[in-house]
Every structure is written in structure tokens, then in C-alpha cells.
Motif scaffolding. Structure first.
Motif, mmCIF file in Angstrom:
data_model
loop_
_atom_site.group_PDB
_atom_site.id
_atom_site.type_symbol
_atom_site.label_atom_id
_atom_site.label_comp_id
_atom_site.label_asym_id
_atom_site.label_seq_id
_atom_site.Cartn_x
_atom_site.Cartn_y
_atom_site.Cartn_z
ATOM 1 N N LYS A 290 1.036 -1.212 -0.079
ATOM 2 C CA LYS A 290 -0.007 -0.026 -0.237
ATOM 3 C C LYS A 290 1.019 1.431 -0.020
ATOM 4 O O LYS A 290 0.374 2.122 -0.607
ATOM 5 C CB LYS A 290 -0.830 -0.091 1.452
ATOM 6 N N LEU B 130 1.973 1.983 -3.504
ATOM 7 C CA LEU B 130 1.176 2.235 -4.293
ATOM 8 C C LEU B 130 0.316 3.638 -4.052
ATOM 9 O O LEU B 130 -0.323 4.130 -4.653
ATOM 10 C CB LEU B 130 -0.156 1.357 -4.412
ATOM 11 N N VAL C 277 -1.191 4.389 -1.266
ATOM 12 C CA VAL C 277 -2.315 4.257 -0.754
ATOM 13 C C VAL C 277 -2.217 4.430 1.043
ATOM 14 O O VAL C 277 -3.213 5.093 1.599
ATOM 15 C CB VAL C 277 -2.910 2.769 -0.569
ATOM 16 N N ARG D 178 2.183 5.668 -10.726
ATOM 17 C CA ARG D 178 0.996 4.700 -10.473
ATOM 18 C C ARG D 178 0.575 4.396 -11.903
ATOM 19 O O ARG D 178 -0.182 3.564 -12.144
ATOM 20 C CB ARG D 178 -0.117 5.412 -9.756
ATOM 21 N N GLN D 179 0.888 5.406 -12.885
ATOM 22 C CA GLN D 179 0.587 5.289 -14.114
ATOM 23 C C GLN D 179 1.325 3.911 -14.860
ATOM 24 O O GLN D 179 0.763 3.202 -15.669
ATOM 25 C CB GLN D 179 1.007 6.309 -15.051
ATOM 26 N N TYR E 149 -2.091 -3.270 -10.483
ATOM 27 C CA TYR E 149 -2.336 -3.894 -9.111
ATOM 28 C C TYR E 149 -3.636 -4.635 -8.980
ATOM 29 O O TYR E 149 -4.677 -4.457 -9.622
ATOM 30 C CB TYR E 149 -2.457 -2.548 -8.281
ATOM 31 N N PRO F 233 -5.746 -6.282 -6.171
ATOM 32 C CA PRO F 233 -5.744 -6.628 -4.997
ATOM 33 C C PRO F 233 -5.876 -7.855 -4.182
ATOM 34 O O PRO F 233 -6.360 -8.708 -4.968
ATOM 35 C CB PRO F 233 -6.729 -5.526 -4.302
ATOM 36 N N SER G 6 -8.555 -8.907 -2.172
ATOM 37 C CA SER G 6 -9.900 -9.524 -2.389
ATOM 38 C C SER G 6 -10.353 -8.523 -3.198
ATOM 39 O O SER G 6 -10.899 -7.335 -2.629
ATOM 40 C CB SER G 6 -10.691 -9.821 -1.217
ATOM 41 N N LEU G 7 -10.240 -8.610 -4.465
ATOM 42 C CA LEU G 7 -10.955 -7.840 -5.523
ATOM 43 C C LEU G 7 -12.459 -7.490 -5.311
ATOM 44 O O LEU G 7 -13.163 -8.649 -5.168
ATOM 45 C CB LEU G 7 -10.768 -8.261 -6.974
ATOM 46 N N TYR H 81 -11.986 0.313 -15.626
ATOM 47 C CA TYR H 81 -10.528 0.316 -15.242
ATOM 48 C C TYR H 81 -9.613 1.035 -16.274
ATOM 49 O O TYR H 81 -8.500 1.679 -15.902
ATOM 50 C CB TYR H 81 -10.162 -0.926 -14.581
ATOM 51 N N SER I 174 -7.219 4.424 -16.188
ATOM 52 C CA SER I 174 -5.952 4.338 -16.338
ATOM 53 C C SER I 174 -5.651 5.324 -17.749
ATOM 54 O O SER I 174 -4.705 5.129 -18.059
ATOM 55 C CB SER I 174 -5.410 3.015 -16.697
ATOM 56 N N GLN J 252 -7.586 -6.799 -15.451
ATOM 57 C CA GLN J 252 -7.678 -5.315 -15.119
ATOM 58 C C GLN J 252 -6.324 -4.840 -14.937
ATOM 59 O O GLN J 252 -6.138 -3.513 -15.058
ATOM 60 C CB GLN J 252 -8.666 -4.908 -14.191
ATOM 61 N N HIS K 104 -3.587 -1.482 -19.052
ATOM 62 C CA HIS K 104 -2.766 -0.599 -19.488
ATOM 63 C C HIS K 104 -1.373 -0.927 -19.951
ATOM 64 O O HIS K 104 -0.382 -0.098 -19.959
ATOM 65 C CB HIS K 104 -2.907 0.773 -18.542
#
Lengths: 362, 784
Positions: free
Chosen positions: A57, A60, A62, A83-84, A88, A90, A92-93, A108, A112, A155, A159
Motif C-alpha cells: 500500500k 501504491l 494508498v 502509478r501510471q 495492481y 488487490p 480480495s478484489l 478500469y 488508467s 484489469q 494498460h
């Protein structure tokens, strides 16, 4: 190293909160330093509450670090530019229930900053890659946990990021799914992507990671290639079976193995080695003893053999073993912390990641 | 902006997939389906209804006189009375004998409707003496064969109205009849299409919008959207969002805007549906109705900003809903307290009329208080107060001399428009420290008094204009030196002895006619029918009377023994006769401002139109006053703003050299040539009417509840978003007017409704900005 994609230096994170007038502090990261290089599949291992998620985190953006620093691609971690370049997944998406796999990828992708045509092209590719083609117009309400994970992976790749941060990527997948994800990771690695993988499934890490860091209690316990980790800072187990005479007692062999001063023959200086006598047992049927000894390297093995021979023990059998990652992991996470004297939480003692989250939520 | 647009679009996507939204849609469609069959039909106004009577007592007395007075037998009044049903005639004859007989207005209306069904009671010669509207003259000019049954009934109604002047409310010639799925509603509405459009736009639609949008949809919206933020804060969702290359604050703002999507979609359906129904079924194509969409979403955003922050802070929808409901209750309570203070503290203190009597300033307030300005204490000192707040209506002050001012108090105020019971003139005199003293009895239903210094006191009521001799007025003065023909006691005795009189005198008094003190000054053929206005010239030798769309110039007879004034010019204005008007005289020019029309400047002698000028957008003209220079008028809009109308260059032009925003009333002191402008409730500026320089000011100190209002309630209202007042913004936007005047038929006593437009918008916008700033700061700085 010049091409460190992920560069973490003495990273610290303290969660502070107030509860019933008492200030609480949770040290989630205690000076973590690590680097992940381009093209690596870097595994982050550790038990629950080790600080892995906090570290991710922080990378990223966060959460904000309390001390130290971290950078991605030489850019401050958490910056928009950094971040570009990151994809990521996570742990538990959670995708809003009104989405289909395709609309989620579109959403998503837009997040991006991708254009419509690029989104369409990548969606087709990735749905194929993760095995969701044909079910892309189905509501995610009907998705299983494994399908969610596949969608999450898609996802994260939308990008075409240079760095993938995957938090428990195979969690909830069946063996076939795990294998597919591992294959995808391997292909991505082969294509030059850097992958930062957080997992507590040791076999998975062992199979896909080129380098691993083991974390516990907010610290890095060990870092390096898996093969080196097995040896690092710990004696290798050696099994011996020796024959002895009537006059030789079991204490004599203990003193030979454990209490003999170790001197480097070349320099006459004490050798930098460790010898750990794990067990000595007398076999009931013959004048034999079996021993399990921990030795740091081959030289230590040679010297032990020399000492046993000098004491007139006859070596019937000698066998060296390589420690598994699990053994190394268990050994490292059970080691007392260098800062164990320092309380983890000033008021409530030890705290896990999930506890930290709970406390912040509260 | 692509990521943020994606978030907003995704919110619409999410809203459209919500079951609650579709349930709301279905509820809206059912409502619109239920409203869709409403339609209307327009027809000539024929049947009398009880609310058509402006003065029931007067009507009863007139009909009784028509039956009992032999002199009325061949008049229009006598013929209508004689045509009434037998049982009603019996009751009216008992009234004529002086018995107390209660006749319900419904019974009177039914009786007149029965008369209308026949034609035999009409006689051309009898009606020639009445004031007939142009419409009646046109109908009379046609033969019966040319008229349909409805037109004949219309003609009968107009004949009855002409025979009974002063007792009917002004009604449009055509009435609206609402229909539902082709079936007529039981009773026609008491107004024409133009007024129907105004009422619908100004009151009905805003009310509907306020209830549907301001309450039901907002509450539903909060219930549905309260989970948006807690859902977003779920780790698997939030961490992914935050890992994207987006700004946290903009992400949050996008979520906020997206959260308004639910209400936006519902409001669009409802408002567009209502707009189409109003247009297709009622022929009211009011594009301004679409303003309700942004206003409703804005109103929702106020409550949503609270729910949004609560959801962000505590991450639970239940708590977010609970806190928003508590906030709504707080706003409601503050709004109710503010409204209470407006209605019972600040508005009753607003100055309605004022006079400068020597060095003293006297005024009356909207709440019915007669007061004097106490210079030493710098406060308004009450001279007389109503029994209950807002209970009484006080006639505007009329200056008789520097030492004497006249007024009258109508007990019960608006609930007693005919001044039943004792309606006495009140004299305020310097000698008695301006303490109001009862004087002579005024004609029943007197609404305004005018002084012709040294000659007479004129009273205007629903029946006409009547003058009392100046000396007989001053005879009531406590200052014996002012009376030239007897003492106060004598005057009292004369008045009291005249009171019982014979039955005819009593009937005439009841119908608001001449009394022993007041004699009618209206010439034959000139009657007063509402809406009515009177403006008196500077020298009080002539006046202009506006009555039911007709303007008459009345001049005082040169023969001192002739009480009847002469009608020297008449003019009938084009358009709907039932429209109210504001008139004012400046020199030889007359200003006429009718509802929904441009201002006209007429030559006060010939009543020829000289020029005209379009109104500004500040609503209708509430009052006007002519300046002494004979060239300019000061007009006050119903919004409270004021400006000048200059006619100096031959054409009328608006002149903003004397501009106020919150004018309560205006008065001109002819002796000092000073304009007295009451503004901001009870402040007065004395302005030189030539140079427009402020000569002096009255800024009374606040005390009691007004102090609490200024320093406690007003700051509290300023800090609290005034969501309730956004309903006024809707009314102003939909109606296209920032203010309206209600009940302005006979004098400057109409209630002005000034819609608060900007204040609630600013208050709510400020609140939303503060809440969103706090939310963004929290979200941007918080670890998740």
C-alpha cells in the motif's frame, strides 16, 4: 543497482489511533529496505501481520510512510506518474455488481487514462489470456472467486504496465487456475515485466519467484534467491552414523562435536562457522551412534570429520541435506526479532495487518 | 478528465442497475399517469358562487332596500330584488324591517342564479342609470337571437353586477373549469385562464415540486445513495481505485457528482413529465419548470454532502442515513424558528404608512401598531396596539394638520373586511401626546381616507366615495379651538342621535352608503367596483378613480353647496377589466401600472395616453407616488426594489438615481417636499425630492425579540443551509417573478410575497462547498 524498479529504503510506518482517550501506536514497518529489479519476479513472503500489505500500500501511495522512502522507476512511490506504470491486483478484489467483465475492464481502462479503441483491443486480448472470453458479457454477480481473480489480473494488465503488483494472485483458485496464473506470470516475466508478488503460499513463490524477501513483524528477515535463502545464516543439516568402542561414551562425542574449539588451520584464527548439534542417539543393536548436526558450509563438515577421526570415531555414513523454503521460512519467522525488546504496540502488544486495518477502520 | 468522467458515468450505470431506481421510476410513472387525464375547459363566467361576494352584508342590505324602498321599485336594484325567489324575498323584507336575519351567502348566490335564468326582470331604461361594462354594452346591443344560452346568462350576470355595484369580487369574463378524463370538476375555478396560468405557475407547480422533489425524492435518494461511499471504501475496491493514476480529491468529487445521478434521473422523469402534462393538458408551456431539475439536484446535494461525509468518516450507510436525518431535522427546526420570527417579529414591524406631523414622525405597521418615533430613546413608541398580534387592520395614516393625524382600526383585520361593528375614525393629536382618540363613525367597510385640508375628509369604501365636512371632523378634536361649529360633546350627541334613525337609514348605513356625517360625492353613473384605486391631486381639488378597468377623473364642484364631484373625463382601459392597478398623480400626469402590463403615462386631464414604458423584471408594481415636480414618479416593485419613472423628455423612462432594495412604503410630505422612504422593516430615510439627497435618517434601536432575531436567529439561519427556502427559489424560477402581491384590490394593503432567491442558494452552496472540502481533505490525508 541502477535498474532497480522498486527501491525501498528504511521504510517505516506507524499507525496511530486514539481509543477511549488512549493513544495507540502500531509499528507496521520497521525500517524495511529492498530492491526489485527489471524483469524479476520478486516474492514477498511473510505470515499474517508481517507488514506485506502495508508495504504494498505504501508503494501504491494508498498509505503514507512515517519514515524512510520508496520509489518506483525512480519516481516517488504513490506519485501519479509512478502509478501510471503500475498494475495492481488487490488481495480480495471487489467489482461493483452492475458490471460485466467487459464493462469492468472498460471502466478500469478509463481510470488508467486509456482511449476507447485501445480499451477494446486490450479487453479482447486479456479476456482471452485469463480465460474469460465467452463470459465477458455476464454479470459479475455470477462470477466465482476464481473468475474474479482472473478478472482482477486482466484489469491489472489493461494498460500494459511495466510493474505488476499482485497481492495473493492465486488466492481462491483451484489447482488448474493456479497453474494458469503461474503460467501467465511466467509469460509476463519472460516478456520483461517486473512482478512484485505478495503471497503466503510458499510453493507458489518457490515456483515462480526469482528472488524473495521474507518479512515478519515489520522487518525483512531475509532477502535473495531462494537457493541462497536456504543457506543463509543457518547451518545445513548433516546426518552422521559413527561406530564407537566400548570405552567411548556418548558425552565424549558430544564434546568433540559441540565443545571443540574451531580454529581455521590456515590462519590459526577462530573460524567463522557454526556447528549445531541437534541430536545424538545410540542405536540399540550395535556400537553405533546417529547424529544430526547443523554445519554452516563444506569446510565445517571437513573439520568435523577431521575431529571425529582424530578422536578415533569411525564414520559409517555421512549425508548432507538442503533446507526447503518452508523450513527456511519457518526458521526465519520464528527467530526472535532484532527489535523484539521493543514492543510492537505500545498498549496492546503484538498486532497483525488485519488488526491494523481494523483499528484504522474503527 | 477521462478517469473522473468514467467514475461519473459509472455512477449512472450503477444507478440504472439499481432496483430501487426502477421502483422509483414506476412510482413516478404511476403519478404522472394519474395526473395526465387532468384538463380544463374555458367558459363564460355565469353562475354566482358564494366566494364571488366581496361584501355579503352590503349585498343583503342592498337587496333588502331594493325590496322595501318604494323609490327603488323601478331601478335596476329594485327589479333584481323583486325577481328573487319568494322565500328569499321574505327574509330580505324582514331584514328591511330591522330584524336580525341570517341569510347564508350560498342562499343569496342560489337566489341570484335563479334570477339569471329568466330575462323578464330586465328593463333597458332602468339599467341606463347603472355603470355598465363594455362587455355588457356589447351584449345589450345584440338581439336575443344572436346570443347563445350561455351568453344570455353571462349578460344576465353582468346586469345583476351592474345593479348591485360594490358587492362582487372582480372576476374574469371567462372561467376555468377543470376536467378529469373528460368529466367536469364540480365547480368552476374563480378565475380566468391568465390567472389560472399565474396560479399554476406561481403556486401549484412549485408546491407540487417542493413536496415531490424537496421531500420524497430527497429522502429516497439519501436512502439509496448512503451506501456508495462505504462500498467504495471496501479494501478490494478502494485500494484498486487509489492505485490508479488519479487525484484522490477529484476521485471523491466525481463519486459525489455520480451519487447525484440517482436523483437526477428521477427528477428528470418527474419534471419533464409534469412539464409535458402542463403543456399538453393545460396549455401551460412553461420552460422555466425545467429549472426544477438543477434546483432539486442541488437541494439533494446539500443533504448528500452530509451523508457523504458521514459515510466517509464512519463507513456505514446506517450511520450516514441517521446523521443526515438528524441534520434534516435540525435544518427544519432552524427554518421553522426563522419562519416564526419572520411572521411574528420582523414582518409585523414593517412600516405600512407614515406621516410627518411637524417634527414628529408617526407610522403604522403591518402588524396593526400605530407608533411614534421617540427621538430621545431612538425607538418606535407604540401608541395603540391590536388586541392580538396581526389581529387588526389599521388604515394608512392621513395627516389633517401638523397637530392632527387620522386613521381607523378595523377590528379583526382581514377576517372582518367589511368593518362590521363599530368603525370609528381615530384622531391622534399632539395635545394628547398622540394618543388615539375615537372620533366620528366611518362608513362601513372604509378602506382608505383622504384629506382635502380645510374642506372635507373623504372616505372610500366598497360602496363609493363619501365626504365628511372638515369642521365636523375637527369637532371631535380634543382641542376645542379647532372646532368651529360646536363641541366634541355636541358632535357626539349628533352622531349618536342619528344612529338608530329609520329603517332605511340603517339599511343604507349597512350597505356602506351615506351616513349622517358622510355624504356620497360620486356623480351618477360612476360606481366603485373592485379592483379600485384612488389618487388625489396635490391641491385635492380633483382626483383619479380607477375602478374595474375604468379610469374617471373627478373634480370638485365650484359650487360650495354641491357635494357631488363632477366626472370630467373617462377612459376604459383595454384588456381584462378585473386586473388590479396602481395609479399615481404627478402634476398633470397620471401613472397607471396594471398587472402584467407596461406602465402607462396619461394626461391627467384628458386621460389621453402620453407614453408607456416596459417594466423591469422585479415583479409587478406594488405602489407608486408622484413627485412634486410634476415630471417624476417613484415606483416600488413587489420585490421591494424601487426606481423613478421620469416623463421629463416627453417619453417615460426608468431613472435609477433613487434606488432602494427593500422598500416597505413611500410617502411624500407636500409641505417639506420630502420623500419618506421606509425600508428594511422600520428604518426611514427622508430624501429631498428634488436633489434626492438624504436629509436625515431614522435608525431605531432594536429591542426584545427583534434583537434576538437580529443577533441570534439571523446568524443561525445564515450558518444553516436554508433548504426550505429553496422552495421559494423554485417558485421564483417557475413563476418567472421574484415577488408577487396578493389581495391588492382596493388599497396599498396587499401582501407582498418576496421570494428569497439568492440567499438560500448561497447558503446551501456555501454549506456544500464546506462539507465537500472537509471530505476531500479527510480523504486525501487519510491512510486506507
Amino acid at each position: 543497482m541502477p535498474n532497480a524498479i522498486v527501491d525501498v529504503r528504511d521504510l517505516r510506518k506507524v499507525y496511530r489511533s486514539w481509543s477511549w482517550g488512549r493513544r495507540r501506536e502500531v509499528h507496521a514497518l520497521r525500517g524495511v529496505s529492498l530492491q526489485a529489479h527489471a524483469g524479476e519476479v520478486f516474492g514477498l513472503l511473510g505470515p499474517n501481520g508481517a507488514g506485506k500489505t502495508t508495504l504494498i500500500k505504501t508503494l501504491l501511495g494508498v498509505v503514507r510512510p512515517s519514515g524512510g522512502g520508496a520509489s518506483l522507476f525512480g519516481l516517488p512511490a504513490g506519485s501519479t506518474q509512478a502509478r501510471q506504470k503500475v498494475g495492481y491486483l488487490p488481495e480480495s478484489l471487489r467489482v461493483d455488481r452492475h458490471h460485466t467483465a467487459r464493462s469492468a475492464l472498460r471502466y478500469y481502462g478509463r481510470m488508467s487514462r486509456m482511449g476507447p479503441s485501445e480499451i477494446n483491443r486490450r479487453s479482447d486480448e486479456l479476456l482471452e489470456l485469463v480465460g474469460l472470453r465467452g463470459r465477458d458479457k455476464e454479470s459479475v454477480r455470477r462470477f466465482s472467486k476464481g473468475m474474479y481473480q482472473r478478472l482482477g489480473l486482466a484489469q491489472a494488465l489493461m494498460h500494459d504496465p511495466s510493474l505488476l503488483v499482485l497481492d495473493e494472485p492465486t488466492d481462491g483458485l483451484d489447482p488448474v487456475g493456479r497453474n494458469e496464473v503461474r503460467n501467465v506470470i511466467q509469460r509476463l516475466s519472460d516478456s520483461g515485466k517486473t512482478i512484485f508478488l505478495n503471497s503466503h503460499i510458499l510453493q507458489e513463490v518457490e515456483l515462480v519467484c526469482t528472488r524473495v524477501a521474507i518479512m515478519a513483524l515489520g522487518e525483512i528477515k531475509a532477502i535473495g534467491p531462494i537457493a541462497e535463502l536456504a543457506k543463509s545464516g543457518q547451518a545445513s543439516p548433516v546426518f552422521l552414523r559413527i561406530a564407537h568402542s566400548e570405552t567411548q561414551s556418548i558425552e565424549s562425542v558430544r564434546s568433540v562435536v559441540a565443545n571443540h574449539p574451531v580454529v581455521d588451520p590456515a590462519t590459526s584464527d577462530p573460524a567463522d562457522e557454526s556447528v549445531e548439534l541437534v541430536s545424538v542417539d545410540q542405536r540399540p543393536s550395535a556400537n553405533e551412534w546417529t547424529m544430526n548436526v547443523g554445519l554452516s558450509d563444506q569446510a565445517a563438515t571437513d573439520r568435523l570429520v577431521d575431529r571425529l577421526r582424530a578422536a578415533n570415531f569411525s564414520i559409517l555414513h555421512l549425508e548432507t541435506k538442503q533446507a526447503s523454503l518452508e523450513e527456511t521460512f519457518m526458521r526465519l519467522v520464528n527467530q526472535p526479532s532484532a527489535v523484539e525488546a521493543e514492543p510492537i504496540a505500545t498498549s496492546s502488544g503484538h498486532a497483525t495487518d488485519s488488526q491494523v486495518t481494523d483499528e484504522i477502520s474503527a | 478528465m477521462r478517469p473522473y468522467l468514467a467514475v461519473i458515468l459509472d455512477s449512472f450505470h450503477a444507478a440504472l442497475s439499481s432496483r430501487v431506481l426502477w421502483i422509483a421510476f414506476i412510482a413516478i410513472w404511476i403519478l404522472l399517469g394519474a395526473l395526465a387525464p387532468i384538463g380544463y375547459r374555458e367558459d363564460l363566467t355565469t353562475e354566482f358562487r358564494r366566494w364571488d361576494f366581496d361584501n355579503g352584508t352590503q349585498l343583503k342590505a342592498m337587496l333588502a332596500q331594493g325590496l322595501a324602498d318604494p323609490q327603488q321599485e323601478s331601478t335596476a336594484l329594485g327589479r333584481v330584488s323583486a325577481a328573487l325567489p319568494e322565500d328569499l324575498q321574505r327574509q330580505l323584507k324582514r331584514v328591511a324591517k330591522g330584524e336580525e336575519v341570517r341569510i347564508r351567502t350560498n342562499a343569496l348566490a342560489d337566489g341570484l342564479n335563479e334570477v339569471m335564468d329568466r330575462q323578464d326582470w330586465h328593463d333597458d331604461d332602468a339599467w341606463k342609470a347603472t355603470a355598465r361594462l363594455r362587455e355588457l354594452r356589447d351584449l345589450d346591443a345584440k338581439s336575443d337571437d344572436e346570443l347563445s344560452e350561455v351568453m344570455k346568462k353571462r349578460r344576465s350576470r353582468l346586469r345583476i353586477e351592474a345593479a348591485l355595484p360594490g358587492v362582487f369580487q372582480a372576476r374574469a369574463s371567462r372561467s376555468i373549469l377543470l376536467t378529469y378524463a373528460g368529466f367536469d370538476f364540480p365547480a368552476p375555478l374563480p378565475f380566468g385562464k391568465e390567472q389560472f396560468d399565474m396560479v399554476t405557475n406561481q403556486f401549484v407547480l412549485p408546491l407540487l415540486m417542493n413536496w415531490l422533489l424537496g421531500f420524497a425524492l430527497i429522502f429516497l435518494g439519501i436512502l439509496v445513495t448512503a451506501s456508495i461511499v462505504p462500498d467504495m471504501l471496501q479494501p478490494g475496491s478502494l485500494h484498486l481505485l487509489l492505485s490508479k493514476p488519479v487525484s484522490r480529491s477529484l476521485l471523491l468529487l466525481s463519486k459525489f457528482l455520480g451519487g447525484c445521478a440517482f436523483v437526477f434521473l428521477c427528477v428528470c422523469q418527474l419534471v419533464v413529465g409534469l412539464w409535458l402534462i402542463a403543456g399538453l393538458r393545460l396549455d401551460i408551456w412553461n420552460v422555466r419548470l425545467l429549472w426544477c431539475i438543477p434546483v432539486a439536484v442541488f437541494l439533494f446535494s446539500v443533504f448528500y454532502s452530509v451523508s457523504f461525509f458521514a459515510g466517509l468518516r464512519w463507513r456505514t450507510p446506517i450511520l450516514a442515513i441517521g446523521i443526515t436525518c438528524m441534520f434534516g431535522a435540525f435544518v427544519l427546526v432552524v427554518g421553522a424558528i426563522g419562519g416564526y420570527f419572520d411572521a411574528f417579529v420582523s414582518q409585523p414591524a414593517a412600516i405600512r404608512s407614515m406621516v410627518l406631523a411637524g417634527d414628529e414622525v408617526l407610522s403604522t405597521t403591518r402588524g396593526g401598531v400605530v407608533q411614534r418615533f421617540d427621538k430621545t430613546e431612538n425607538v418606535w413608541s407604540p401608541l395603540s396596539e391590536p388586541d392580538q398580534r396581526q389581529g387588526d387592520l389599521v388604515l394608512p395614516l392621513t395627516k389633517l394638520s401638523d397637530d392632527t393625524v387620522a386613521t381607523a382600526r378595523i377590528k379583526g383585520g382581514r377576517f372582518n373586511p367589511y368593518g362590521s361593528g363599530s368603525l370609528d375614525l381615530q384622531l391622534l393629536e399632539r395635545g394628547t401626546d398622540w394618543e388615539p382618540e375615537p372620533a366620528m363613525r366611518l362608513p362601513i367597510a372604509t378602506r382608505r381616507i383622504f384629506a382635502v385640508p380645510g374642506e372635507s375628509l373623504i372616505a372610500m369604501n366598497t360602496g363609493g366615495l363619501m365626504a365628511a365636512d372638515w369642521d365636523s371632523v375637527l369637532a371631535w378634536s380634543s382641542d376645542e379651538t379647532k372646532s368651529t361649529s360646536g363641541t366634541k360633546a355636541k358632535a357626539k350627541n349628533d352622531s349618536e342621535s342619528a344612529a338608530p334613525g329609520n329603517w332605511l337609514t340603517e339599511l343604507i348605513r349597512k350597505r356602506g352608503g351615506a351616513t349622517s356625517d358622510f355624504q356620497s360625492i360620486l356623480p351618477a353613473g360612476v360606481t366603485i367596483v373592485q379592483p379600485v384605486r384612488v389618487a388625489v391631486s396635490d391641491d385635492a381639488q380633483w382626483m383619479i378613480l380607477y375602478s374595474l378597468g375604468r379610469i374617471t377623473r373627478l373634480e370638485k364642484s365650484r359650487d360650495a353647496d354641491q357635494p357631488i364631484w363632477l366626472a370630467t373625463a373617462k377612459r376604459e382601459l383595454d384588456g381584462e377589466a378585473s386586473k388590479g392597478a396602481v395609479i399615481a398623480i404627478s402634476g398633470s400626469k397620471l401613472l397607471v401600472a396594471r398587472e402584467e402590463e407596461s406602465i402607462k403615462i396619461l394626461d391627467a386631464e384628458s386621460l389621453r395616453e402620453l407614453s408607456g414604458i416596459e417594466l423591469s423584471s422585479d415583479g409587478s408594481v406594488h405602489s407608486a407616488i408622484g413627485l412634486a415636480d410634476g415630471e417624476r414618479f417613484m415606483i416600488v416593485y413587489s420585490s421591494g426594489s424601487s426606481c423613478l419613472v421620469s416623463t421629463a423628455a416627453g417619453t417615460a423612462a426608468l431613472d435609477y438615481s433613487l434606488q432602494y432594495d427593500d422598500v416597505e412604503s413611500v410617502s411624500l410630505d407636500r409641505e417639506t417636499d420630502e420623500l419618506m422612504i421606509a425600508h428594511d422593516t422600520d428604518r426611514i430615510d427622508f430624501v429631498d425630492s428634488q436633489s434626492f439627497q438624504v436629509q436625515r435618517k431614522i435608525r431605531p434601536s432594536l429591542s426584545g425579540w427583534r434583537f434576538v432575531d437580529r443577533w441570534v436567529i439571523t446568524p443561525l439561519r445564515t450558518l444553516t443551509p436554508q433548504t426550505g427556502e429553496l422552495g421559494q427559489t423554485v417558485a421564483a424560477l417557475v413563476g418567472g417573478k421574484s415577488s408577487v402581491t396578493i389581495g391588492q384590490n382596493s388599497a396599498d394593503d396587499g401582501d407582498r410575497i418576496r421570494f428569497k432567491i439568492l440567499r438560500p442558494v448561497l447558503s446551501c452552496a456555501g454549506f456544500v462547498i464546506v462539507m465537500l472540502s472537509i471530505s476531500c481533505l479527510y480523504f486525501a490525508r487519510r491512510d486506507f
